[in-house]
Design an enzyme around this catalytic site. Structure first.
Site, PDB file in Angstrom:
ATOM      1  N   ASP A 115       0.856  -1.186   0.000  1.00 32.73           N
ATOM      2  CA  ASP A 115       0.000   0.000   0.000  1.00 32.73           C
ATOM      3  C   ASP A 115       0.883   1.224   0.000  1.00 32.73           C
ATOM      4  O   ASP A 115       1.936   1.264   0.639  1.00 32.73           O
ATOM      5  CB  ASP A 115      -0.972  -0.001   1.181  1.00 32.73           C
ATOM      6  CG  ASP A 115      -0.297  -0.057   2.542  1.00 32.73           C
ATOM      7  OD1 ASP A 115      -0.011   1.012   3.110  1.00 32.73           O
ATOM      8  OD2 ASP A 115      -0.074  -1.179   3.045  1.00 32.73           O
ATOM      9  N   GLU A 211      -8.119   5.208  11.630  1.00 30.72           N
ATOM     10  CA  GLU A 211      -7.119   5.149  12.696  1.00 30.72           C
ATOM     11  C   GLU A 211      -6.919   6.502  13.378  1.00 30.72           C
ATOM     12  O   GLU A 211      -5.969   6.685  14.133  1.00 30.72           O
ATOM     13  CB  GLU A 211      -5.793   4.605  12.182  1.00 30.72           C
ATOM     14  CG  GLU A 211      -5.255   5.308  10.944  1.00 30.72           C
ATOM     15  CD  GLU A 211      -3.952   4.693  10.448  1.00 30.72           C
ATOM     16  OE1 GLU A 211      -2.980   4.690  11.224  1.00 30.72           O
ATOM     17  OE2 GLU A 211      -3.922   4.227   9.294  1.00 30.72           O
TER      18      GLU A 211
END
Length: 484
Positions: A115, A211
Site C-alpha cells: 500500500d 485510525e
C-alpha cells in the site's frame, strides 16, 4: 507529554501504529533545536500537505540538539499540528512508535501486496510498476484522499500504471472524523469523486482507513464510520473494506461489533504466520498488513507489505468490480433467476441505504447489514406499493419463505413483515402489534393471517386478522386482542 519509547509489537494484545506513510529515511545527523522548531512552525503554517512535524517537548529538545528524529513516524500533537497528508495522529496514550517485524512463515500461495501514498515518491520519483510486478507483488492499495481536502497527486498515475503492469488495484481514504456526523458522507462522496465507483475488472472494493478519532467519542466515531461506509456501499454496490489495528479498535472503538460484516484489512506486526485473534467480532480477515519495513524493487525505501486471504483465486474474485453484490447472487443462483426472471431496470441506490434492482417478477435488495435478499410475487407488489425500502419496513432481511399457516408465505424486513396467501392477499404487520402477533404464534395462531395493513383508530393503531384484531393503545403502550 513525553511519549513512551517502547512497545512490543510482537505482543498479540498490542498492535503497531500501522500504515507507514512517511519517507523511510531516518535523520542520521543531529539537528538543532532551532531546526526542529522551524519544522513545526512550517507545518503549522500549512507549508505542505506532505509535511509532518515531530511532536517535540522540552524533554526532547535541549538548547544544543535533537538526535535521531525518525521521519517515518514520530509523535504528533493532535492539538498543535495541522492535519496534512501523511499525518497519523493519535490522542495522548494511544500512539505507538513504529517497530516492525516481518511475518515468519506466511504461506507461499497467499498473494502479496503493497500500500502506497505520496510518500513513495520522494523528490517526485516514479514507481517502477513493472519491476514491482516482476518481484511477485500481486496487488496494490493506493491512497486517494484524506479528510475533506487532500488528494494524492500521484493517485491517478499510480493506479493506471499499476493496472497496466497487471496488478489488482485498491483505493483508500484516510478518515478525518469530525462532527457533525454528516461530514462522513461528504468525505465519502469526495473520495468517490476522485476514484470513481471502482466497478471495473481488477479493482478491489474501496477502503476506509480508520485510525484517527478526531476527538469523537466511541459512539460518535462508530456513527461516523457507519455513515461513511453506508454511503460507499450505496453509491458503488460493493462492500467497502475497513482498515484498522487492534489497539485502536479495542481502546478507541471500545471493541464494537457493529462492523463485523465488513471485509477487514487488519494491521498487526506479530512475527507470526497469521494475524491471530481478531477484535470487533470479526471471524475472518481479507487483507493482513504484516510489516512496514519490506523492500520491493521499483519502490524507493521501505514499504508496507500485505497478504490477501488466502489464494490467488480469492484475490481475482474480490478484485472483479464489474459485478455488484446483487449481480453476484443473481448470476450464481438459478432459483433466484427463475423466481425473478429478467431485469427491467438498472441497479441503483435504495431508499434507506444499500442497492436494489427490479426484475419482471420481483426485486433484489442489498446492503452490508442485511445481505442480498429477494422479494417476489404478491409480496413484492405490496412492498412497492407501501414505498419499498423507503417505507417503515426498510430493506428485506430474508427471502420469501413459508409462513405458519398452510399455503401462506412471508418476507421479513428490517421494520416488519408481509404475509401473503391466495385468499387474504399481502398485508404488512409491524411494531408492537407484530411483536404480540409473533408471541401468539403468528399465522399459526387462532388469529390467522392479516387481512389489512396496520391502520389508525381512536387512541392508537390496529391490524385486522382473519379471526380477530390486535389493537395498540398509545396511552398505555399495550396491545389488546379483540375477538369477533
Amino acid at each position: 507529554m513525553t511519549p513512551p519509547t517502547t512497545r512490543h509489537h510482537d505482543d498479540p494484545g498490542r498492535s503497531p501504529t500501522p500504515r507507514q506513510r512517511r519517507p523511510t529515511r531516518t535523520v542520521a545527523q543531529t539537528i538543532t533545536a532551532t531546526a526542529v522548531v522551524t519544522l513545526i512552525t512550517a507545518a503549522s503554517a500549512g507549508v505542505s500537505g506532505d509535511l509532518t512535524a515531530a511532536y517535540v517537548t522540552a524533554a526532547h529538545v535541549t538548547a544544543a540538539h535533537v538526535t535521531a528524529v525518525d521521519l517515518r513516524r514520530d509523535y504528533v500533537s493532535p492539538d498543535d499540528v495541522p492535519l496534512g497528508e501523511g499525518t497519523t495522529v493519535a490522542p495522548p496514550g494511544e500512539g505507538t512508535p513504529t517497530r516492525t517485524r516481518s511475518a515468519l512463515a506466511i504461506p507461499a500461495g497467499w498473494p502479496r501486496g503493497v500500500d502506497i501514498s505520496s510518500w513513495q515518491h520522494p523528490g517526485s520519483t516514479e514507481i517502477g510498476w513493472n519491476a514491482v510486478r516482476s518481484a511477485g507483488i500481486d496487488f496494490v492499495v493506493i491512497k486517494a484522499t484524506e479528510g475533506n481536502s487532500y488528494a494524492n497527486p500521484y493517485f491517478a498515475t499510480d493506479r493506471d500504471h499499476a493496472r497496466q503492469a497487471g496488478l489488482a488495484v485498491g483505493v483508500y481514504h484516510y478518515a478525518r472524523p469530525m462532527l457533525p456526523i454528516a461530514t462522513a458522507v461528504d468525505q465519502a462522496d469526495r473520495f468517490l469523486a476522485i476514484t470513481g465507483p471502482t466497478r471495473s475488472a481488477g479493482q478491489l472494493a474501496p477502503v476506509l482507513d480508520l485510525e484517527a478519532r478526531g476527538g469523537l467519542s466511541a459512539d460518535q466515531l462508530a456513527a461516523w464510520a457507519q455513515a461513511f461506509l453506508e454511503e460507499i456501499e450505496t453509491k458503488t454496490g460493493r462492500a467497502p473494506i475497513l482498515y484498522t489495528y487492534r489497539s485502536f479498535w479495542t481502546d478507541v472503538m471500545k471493541n464494537t461489533t457493529l462492523f463485523s460484516r465488513y471485509p477487514l484489512w487488519f494491521a498487526i506486526y506479530n512475527a507470526a504466520s497469521s494475524p491471530g485473534p481478531l477484535p470487533g467480532g470479526w471471524q475472518k480477515w481479507s487483507i493482513w498488513q504484516y510489516t512496514s519495513s519490506a523492500s520491493v524493487p521499483g519502490i524507493a525505501g521501505n514499504i508496507d507489505m500485505n497478504v490477501f486471504c488466502c489464494s490467488a483465486g480469492s484475490l481475482t474474485l474480490s478484485a472483479d468490480g464489474r459485478a455488484s453484490e446483487i449481480d453476484k447472487r443473481y448470476n450464481a443462483e438459478a432459483r433466484v433467476r427463475s423466481l425473478l426472471a429478467v431485469p427491467i431496470r438498472n441497479e441503483g441506490p435504495a431508499g434507506g441505504g444499500g442497492r436494489w434492482r427490479q426484475f419482471q417478477k420481483g426485486l433484489l435488495f442489498w446492503s452490508v447489514a442485511t445481505d442480498v435478499h429477494e422479494v417476489h410475487g404478491g409480496i413484492s407488489v405490496r412492498y412497492l406499493a407501501l414505498g419499498g425500502s423507503n417505507s417503515l419496513l426498510g430493506r428485506p432481511t430474508s427471502d420469501e419463505v413459508d409462513a405458519e399457516a398452510a399455503g401462506s408465505r412471508q418476507s421479513v424486513f428490517q421494520g416488519g413483515r408481509i404475509y401473503w396467501s391466495r385468499s387474504t392477499g399481502a398485508h404488512e404487520v409491524h411494531g408492537s402489534i407484530l411483536r404480540s402477533y409473533l408471541a401468539f404464534g403468528a399465522a399459526g395462531s387462532d388469529l390467522g393471517l392479516p387481512i389489512s395493513d396496520e391502520y389508525s383508530v381512536d387512541g392508537g393503531r390496529e391490524s385486522a386478522f382473519q379471526y380477530g384484531w390486535l389493537r395498540w393503545d398509545e396511552a398505555t403502550n399495550s396491545v389488546s386482542t379483540i375477538r369477533p
